[in-house]
Motif scaffolding. Structure first.
Motif, PDB file in Angstrom:
ATOM      1  N   ALA A   1      18.862 -38.328 -11.586  1.00 27.22           N
ATOM      2  CA  ALA A   1      19.404 -39.370 -12.466  1.00 27.22           C
ATOM      3  C   ALA A   1      20.752 -39.877 -11.966  1.00 27.22           C
ATOM      4  CB  ALA A   1      19.531 -38.840 -13.885  1.00 27.22           C
ATOM      5  N   ALA A   2      21.486 -39.015 -11.264  1.00 26.51           N
ATOM      6  CA  ALA A   2      22.800 -39.400 -10.730  1.00 26.51           C
ATOM      7  C   ALA A   2      22.698 -40.090  -9.375  1.00 26.51           C
ATOM      8  CB  ALA A   2      23.695 -38.173 -10.623  1.00 26.51           C
ATOM      9  N   GLY A   3      21.468 -40.277  -8.878  1.00 28.48           N
ATOM     10  CA  GLY A   3      21.290 -41.028  -7.642  1.00 28.48           C
ATOM     11  C   GLY A   3      21.054 -40.208  -6.397  1.00 28.48           C
ATOM     12  N   MET A   4      20.626 -38.957  -6.527  1.00 29.57           N
ATOM     13  CA  MET A   4      20.349 -38.156  -5.336  1.00 29.57           C
ATOM     14  C   MET A   4      19.295 -38.838  -4.472  1.00 29.57           C
ATOM     15  SD  MET A   4      18.998 -34.200  -5.017  1.00 29.57           S
ATOM     16  CE  MET A   4      17.255 -34.560  -5.365  1.00 29.57           C
ATOM     17  N   PRO A   5      19.532 -38.965  -3.161  1.00 27.46           N
ATOM     18  CA  PRO A   5      18.535 -39.600  -2.286  1.00 27.46           C
ATOM     19  C   PRO A   5      17.233 -38.802  -2.241  1.00 27.46           C
ATOM     20  CG  PRO A   5      20.676 -39.398  -1.185  1.00 27.46           C
ATOM     21  CD  PRO A   5      20.750 -38.570  -2.432  1.00 27.46           C
ATOM     22  N   ARG A   6      16.183 -39.477  -1.852  1.00 26.57           N
ATOM     23  CA  ARG A   6      14.909 -38.793  -1.661  1.00 26.57           C
ATOM     24  C   ARG A   6      15.054 -37.796  -0.517  1.00 26.57           C
ATOM     25  NH1 ARG A   6      10.723 -41.551  -4.231  1.00 26.57           N
ATOM     26  NH2 ARG A   6       9.129 -40.839  -2.781  1.00 26.57           N
ATOM     27  N   ALA A   7      14.442 -36.650  -0.681  1.00 25.25           N
ATOM     28  CA  ALA A   7      14.583 -35.579   0.306  1.00 25.25           C
ATOM     29  C   ALA A   7      13.683 -35.821   1.509  1.00 25.25           C
ATOM     30  CB  ALA A   7      14.241 -34.240  -0.325  1.00 25.25           C
ATOM     31  N   THR A   8      14.265 -35.707   2.697  1.00 29.11           N
ATOM     32  CA  THR A   8      13.450 -35.730   3.912  1.00 29.11           C
ATOM     33  C   THR A   8      13.009 -34.323   4.285  1.00 29.11           C
ATOM     34  OG1 THR A   8      15.471 -35.669   5.243  1.00 29.11           O
ATOM     35  CG2 THR A   8      14.506 -37.838   4.798  1.00 29.11           C
ATOM     36  N   SER A   9      13.655 -33.322   3.681  1.00 27.26           N
ATOM     37  CA  SER A   9      13.215 -31.940   3.856  1.00 27.26           C
ATOM     38  C   SER A   9      13.609 -31.148   2.627  1.00 27.26           C
ATOM     39  CB  SER A   9      13.828 -31.302   5.107  1.00 27.26           C
ATOM     40  OG  SER A   9      15.227 -31.160   4.968  1.00 27.26           O
ATOM     41  N   VAL A  10      12.771 -30.190   2.287  1.00 25.13           N
ATOM     42  CA  VAL A  10      13.030 -29.258   1.185  1.00 25.13           C
ATOM     43  C   VAL A  10      12.800 -27.859   1.735  1.00 25.13           C
ATOM     44  CG1 VAL A  10      12.335 -28.493  -1.117  1.00 25.13           C
ATOM     45  CG2 VAL A  10      12.249 -30.943  -0.541  1.00 25.13           C
ATOM     46  N   PHE A  11      13.712 -26.952   1.440  1.00 26.75           N
ATOM     47  CA  PHE A  11      13.566 -25.568   1.889  1.00 26.75           C
ATOM     48  C   PHE A  11      13.806 -24.658   0.701  1.00 26.75           C
ATOM     49  CE2 PHE A  11      14.150 -21.586   3.960  1.00 26.75           C
ATOM     50  CZ  PHE A  11      13.560 -21.681   5.208  1.00 26.75           C
ATOM     51  N   VAL A  12      12.807 -23.847   0.363  1.00 26.85           N
ATOM     52  CA  VAL A  12      12.920 -22.887  -0.732  1.00 26.85           C
ATOM     53  C   VAL A  12      13.117 -21.515  -0.113  1.00 26.85           C
ATOM     54  CG1 VAL A  12      11.869 -21.952  -2.812  1.00 26.85           C
ATOM     55  CG2 VAL A  12      11.374 -24.314  -2.120  1.00 26.85           C
ATOM     56  N   GLY A  13      14.300 -20.919  -0.355  1.00 30.93           N
ATOM     57  CA  GLY A  13      14.617 -19.629   0.238  1.00 30.93           C
ATOM     58  C   GLY A  13      15.112 -18.655  -0.809  1.00 30.93           C
ATOM     59  N   GLY A  14      15.560 -17.497  -0.341  1.00 33.40           N
ATOM     60  CA  GLY A  14      15.987 -16.499  -1.301  1.00 33.40           C
ATOM     61  C   GLY A  14      16.775 -15.382  -0.649  1.00 33.40           C
TER      62      GLY A  14
END
Length: 381
Positions: A71-84
Motif C-alpha cells: 500500500a505504501a508503494g513497494m515495487p514488484r519483486a523480481t526475486s523473493v527469498f524465504v529463509g530462516g
C-alpha cells in the motif's frame, strides 16, 4: 535522417509497434521464518525452538506487514527469498499465503530454503502452486558422522527424495547447500559429499566453510573449531569437482549452471534494493539499510499495532557505499576495475597469483578467493 542534437525525436511511424519497455530494476524481498525444531551447533541466526505456539500469529503478521508495504508503494519483486530458521517447519499453506501476498514481477525468482527431513511431495506441490520456482536444500554433508558433528538432525538418505519431490512438483531449479570443515571430516568425507551432490544434478551449489560464531555451542568447544589449511584444501577440491561437473563459480561460495545464478543474492551483491519482512529481517534502499526487531513476539506485537517493526538502521555515506560495492563485486566473477587497486599492489597480487588482470578488470583467482578478505583490504574507493 540524423536527429539534430537536442531536438525532439520524430514520432514512430503509423502502425509501428511501441518501443519495448525498459526492464524494471531489480528489487528483492526477503522473508524470515524464525522457527526451528532444533538449533544446529554452529547457528547464530535469529531462530527459536520454543515458539511454535506463535507460528499462526507470525504468518498473519507477515501478510499484514507485506500488505502495508504494498500500500505504501513497494515495487514488484523480481526475486523473493524465504529463509530462516526453517521455512519448512511452518505449515505449507500458511507460508504459501505469505508468498502470494507479495506482488511479483513477471519471471520473478521465488526461493524457499528447505530442510531435507521436512520435504514431502505435497509440500513441494503447495510451494509450486504459490509460484515457488527454486528451492535451496540444506544438505550440509552426506556423511552421517559429519552431520552429527555439525549438530544436524537429518540423515543423508533424506536428500535424494527431497530433490525428486521438488522436481516432480515442477521446481526445476534446485540449490544444494553444503558446509566443509566440521570436526572429524576428512578430505575423503568431503569428496564423498561433493560426489553425492553432483550425482543429484543440481542447478546450483552453495559451499561454505564452517565458521565459529560467538554464543554458539561450537564456539564453546575450541577442539571442534575448523582448521584454515584443511578448509583451504577442501575449497580447492570443491572448485575442482563442481567446475568439472559444469557448475561455474560466480561468487566465492557459489557455483551454478549457466543462467541459474541466484538472482536474489545477486541483488545483494550488486547493492540493489530489497525489503525484509519478519523478525530480524534486513532491508536496503538506496544506501539506507535497516533491520527489524529480533524476536517474533515483538514483531507480531508491532505489526498488530500498526507500527513499523524496524529496530535500527543506518545511512551509508558515498565513500563507504562505493567501498562496500567494490568489496562485494570483488567476490564475484565480474571482479572490479583494476583502478580500484594501487598499481604497485595490483602488480604484486598479480605476481603472487591472487588476482588476474584482463581488459581493465581485476578478478580473484582460486587462491585469491581463499584470501579474499586480505585482498579486499587493498581496495580503494
Amino acid at each position: 535522417m540524423t536527429q539534430p542534437s537536442g531536438g525532439t525525436p520524430p514520432p514512430p511511424a503509423e502502425g509501428a509497434p511501441p518501443p519495448p519497455a525498459a526492464p524494471a530494476p531489480e528489487h528483492g524481498v526477503y522473508v524470515h521464518v524464525p522457527f526451528c525444531a532444533h538449533r544446529c551447533d554452529y547457528c547464530a541466526f535469529a531462530t527459536f525452538t520454543d515458539r511454535a505456539h506463535l507460528v499462526d500469529a507470525y504468518l498473519d503478521a507477515l501478510v499484514r506487514d507485506v500488505e502495508r508495504a504494498v500500500a505504501a508503494g513497494m515495487p514488484r519483486a523480481t526475486s523473493v527469498f524465504v529463509g530462516g530458521g526453517t521455512p519448512t517447519h511452518v505449515p505449507a499453506d500458511g507460508l504459501a499465503r505469505v508468498i502470494r501476498a507479495i506482488p511479483a514481477a513477471p519471471g520473478a525468482e521465488i526461493t524457499v530454503e528447505c530442510n531435507p527431513d521436512d520435504v514431502t511431495p505435497a509440500l513441494m506441490e503447495t510451494y509450486a502452486a504459490a509460484g515457488v520456482d527454486r528451492v535451496s536444500i540444506g544438505v550440509q554433508s552426506t556423511v552421517a558422522h559429519v552431520l552429527a558433528s555439525l549438530g544436524r538432525r537429518h540423515g543423508p538418505a533424506a536428500v535424494a527424495p527431497a530433490v525428486r519431490a521438488a522436481r516432480a512438483a515442477g521446481i526445476a531449479r534446485v540449490n544444494l547447500d553444503v558446509i566443509y570443515g566440521a570436526a572429524g571430516e576428512t578430505l575423503d568425507d568431503w569428496r564423498r559429499t561433493l560426489d553425492d551432490v553432483v550425482a543429484l544434478g543440481p542447478s546450483h551449489v552453495s559451499a561454505y566453510g564452517l565458521t565459529v560464531e560467538a554464543g554458539t555451542p561450537l564456539a564453546l568447544e575450541p577442539a571442534r573449531h575448523p582448521d584454515d589449511d584443511d578448509q583451504a584444501d577442501k575449497y580447492d577440491l570443491a572448485d575442482e569437482v563442481l567446475v568439472a561437473a559444469g557448475l561455474a563459480n560466480y561468487e566465492i561460495s557459489n557455483w551454478s549452471r549457466p543462467g541459474d545464478e541466484c538472482r536474489h543474492n545477486l541483488t545483494y551483491w550488486r547493492q540493489g534494493n530489497y525489503d525484509g519482512f519478519g523478525s530480524a529481517a534486513h532491508s536496503h534502499r538506496d544506501g539506507r539499510r535497516w533491520w527489524n526487531v529480533r524476536t517474533p513476539e515483538r514483531y507480531i506485537e508491532l505489526v498488530a499495532a500498526g507500527r513499523a517493526p524496524e529496530s535500527a538502521g543506518e545511512t551509508l555515506d558515498d565513500a563507504t557505499r562505493r567501498l562496500e560495492g567494490l568489496q562485494l563485486r570483488l567476490r564475484m566473477r565480474e571482479g572490479v576495475p583494476a583502478s580500484a587497486f594501487e598499481e604497485g599492489e595490483l602488480a604484486e597480487m598479480d605476481g603472487d597469483g591472487l588476482v588476474a588482470v584482463r581488459d581493465g578488470r581485476a578478478t580473484l583467482t582460486r587462491p585469491g578467493r581463499r584470501l579474499a578478505n586480505a585482498v579486499a583490504l587493498r581496495l580503494r574507493a
